[in-house]
Scaffold this active site. Structure first.
Site, PDB file in Angstrom:
ATOM      1  N   LYS A 159       0.833  -1.209   0.000  1.00 21.12           N
ATOM      2  CA  LYS A 159       0.000   0.000   0.000  1.00 21.12           C
ATOM      3  C   LYS A 159       0.867   1.258   0.000  1.00 21.12           C
ATOM      4  O   LYS A 159       0.418   2.323  -0.374  1.00 21.12           O
ATOM      5  CB  LYS A 159      -0.922  -0.012   1.215  1.00 21.12           C
ATOM      6  CG  LYS A 159      -2.076  -0.981   1.026  1.00 21.12           C
ATOM      7  CD  LYS A 159      -2.986  -1.030   2.229  1.00 21.12           C
ATOM      8  CE  LYS A 159      -4.028  -2.108   2.063  1.00 21.12           C
ATOM      9  NZ  LYS A 159      -4.480  -2.662   3.324  1.00 21.12           N
TER      10      LYS A 159
HETATM   11  N1  GLU Z   1      -6.609  -7.919   7.197  1.00 17.76           N
HETATM   12  C1  GLU Z   1      -5.640  -8.692   6.506  1.00 17.76           C
HETATM   13  C2  GLU Z   1      -4.981  -7.861   5.422  1.00 17.76           C
HETATM   14  O1  GLU Z   1      -5.543  -6.885   4.954  1.00 17.76           O
HETATM   15  C3  GLU Z   1      -6.237  -9.917   5.843  1.00 17.76           C
HETATM   16  C4  GLU Z   1      -6.532 -10.959   6.802  1.00 17.76           C
HETATM   17  C5  GLU Z   1      -7.240 -12.182   6.262  1.00 17.76           C
HETATM   18  O2  GLU Z   1      -7.772 -12.163   5.140  1.00 17.76           O
HETATM   19  O3  GLU Z   1      -7.279 -13.154   7.011  1.00 17.76           O
HETATM   20  O4  GLU Z   1      -3.884  -8.197   5.022  1.00 17.76           O
END
Ligand code: GLU
Length: 309
Positions: free
Chosen positions: A251
């Site tokens: 990002k």
């Molecule tokens: N929140 C995590 C991320 O954006 C993804 C977690 C998941 O899909 O288990 O990398």
């Protein structure tokens, strides 16, 4: 079946995030299931509501509509923002603590780096067990009662096996992979591993699709499912996307972020490009997500470690 997309709202999504979202959405739509959008805003420093709104706007623009969740918490399993689910995590943590498998950890980051197992070359830190009660021999750190403490979970010294839909048979020994891991940080923040398991279990998620950087952490999650007496979902990890220099998209690196992509391409062009890169169509053609869903098959998804875009 129920799938989900669980982005952390810490910036604008890039092509790799969209790829994971697309594959999860296609799998759900091709099986007539339900797709949940969960906002993983556990990190108060980095998460912002405006990013969560932007993620929603980008998904809608791409034609990846969700059935439940989102910032407005539509559905029966809410709230769908992790920052609002602290009471739920607290209750589950107490349940895990009652098994006697957790202990307080007073280590600072510097302590952990100084005592970590020496062999990990990929940047992974394997916790040494320094604060295990048996290592401390009943001696609390000076002023232990006042020191901020994390909660760690003992891990078993045995192989945890599972079959990933894309990458096949996996076997992970958590004692070598990560050591005892944190469920709640010393500053009170909930650890991803605990929150993701509690949420996926309570939201009825039966299929988890995400980037392959989280493949091995599925073993930590499976262990938590075991402790909570819940059935783990089916795991399907997809290759990470890399830029032309072979670096994984992030990002922070805005070159393939949705901001620039939306300015230059249509949704069909972006979906078509991702579908061709990921093996879903033999060659590039602009296509909508819903027309792709008619031909979706897990067999076509690339199982390379990374894909260059
Ligand atoms: N929140 C995590 C991320 O954006 C993804 C977690 C998941 O899909 O288990 O990398």
């Amino acid at each position: 079946m129920t799938g989900r997309f669980a982005p952390s709202p810490t910036g604008r999504m890039h092509l790799g995030n969209i790829f994971a979202a697309l594959v999860s959405w296609l799998s759900v739509r091709s099986q007539g299931g339900k797709w949940i959008l969960r906002v993983e805003d556990l990190d108060p420093q980095r998460s912002r509501m405006e990013y969560a709104r932007q993620i929603e706007d980008d998904l809608a623009w791409l034609g990846l509509e969700w059935d439940e969740g989102g910032v407005d918490s539509v559905g029966d399993h809410g709230p769908y923002c992790q920052s609002l689910r602290g009471d739920i995590y607290e209750e589950v943590l107490q349940r895990v603590e009652s098994t006697g498998l957790t202990y307080p950890c007073y280590c600072t980051r510097a302590d952990i780096m100084a005592t970590q197992a020496p062999h990990e070359s990929d940047g992974r830190v394997v916790y040494s067990g320094r604060c295990r009660p048996e290592s401390l021999g009943g001696v609390m750190p000076p002023d232990g009662s006042k020191t901020a403490r994390a909660t760690r979970l003992y891990v078993p010294d045995r192989e945890i096996r599972f079959t990933d839909v894309v990458y096949g048979e996996q076997s992970v020994n958590l004692a070598n992979h990560c050591g005892d891991f944190v469920l709640r940080r010393a500053d009170g923040a909930w650890a991803y591993q605990l929150a993701v398991v509690v949420d996926d279990a309570m939201m009825g998620v039966t299929e988890v699709v995400r980037g392959s950087d989280l493949l091995l952490s599925s073993a930590q999650q499976i262990y938590l499912y075991e402790l909570l007496g819940k059935e783990p979902p089916r795991f399907a990890h997809v290759p990470l996307l890399c830029n032309a220099e072979g670096r994984r998209l992030s990002k922070r690196d805005s070159s393939l972020s949705m901001e620039l992509l939306r300015a230059a391409y249509s949704p069909e062009e972006i979906i078509g490009r991702l579908a061709a890169l990921g093996g879903l169509i033999p060659e590039y053609t602009p296509i909508t997500a819903s027309s792709l869903a008619k031909h979706f098959s897990w067999h076509n998804i690339s199982n390379l470690p990374t894909i260059t875009c």
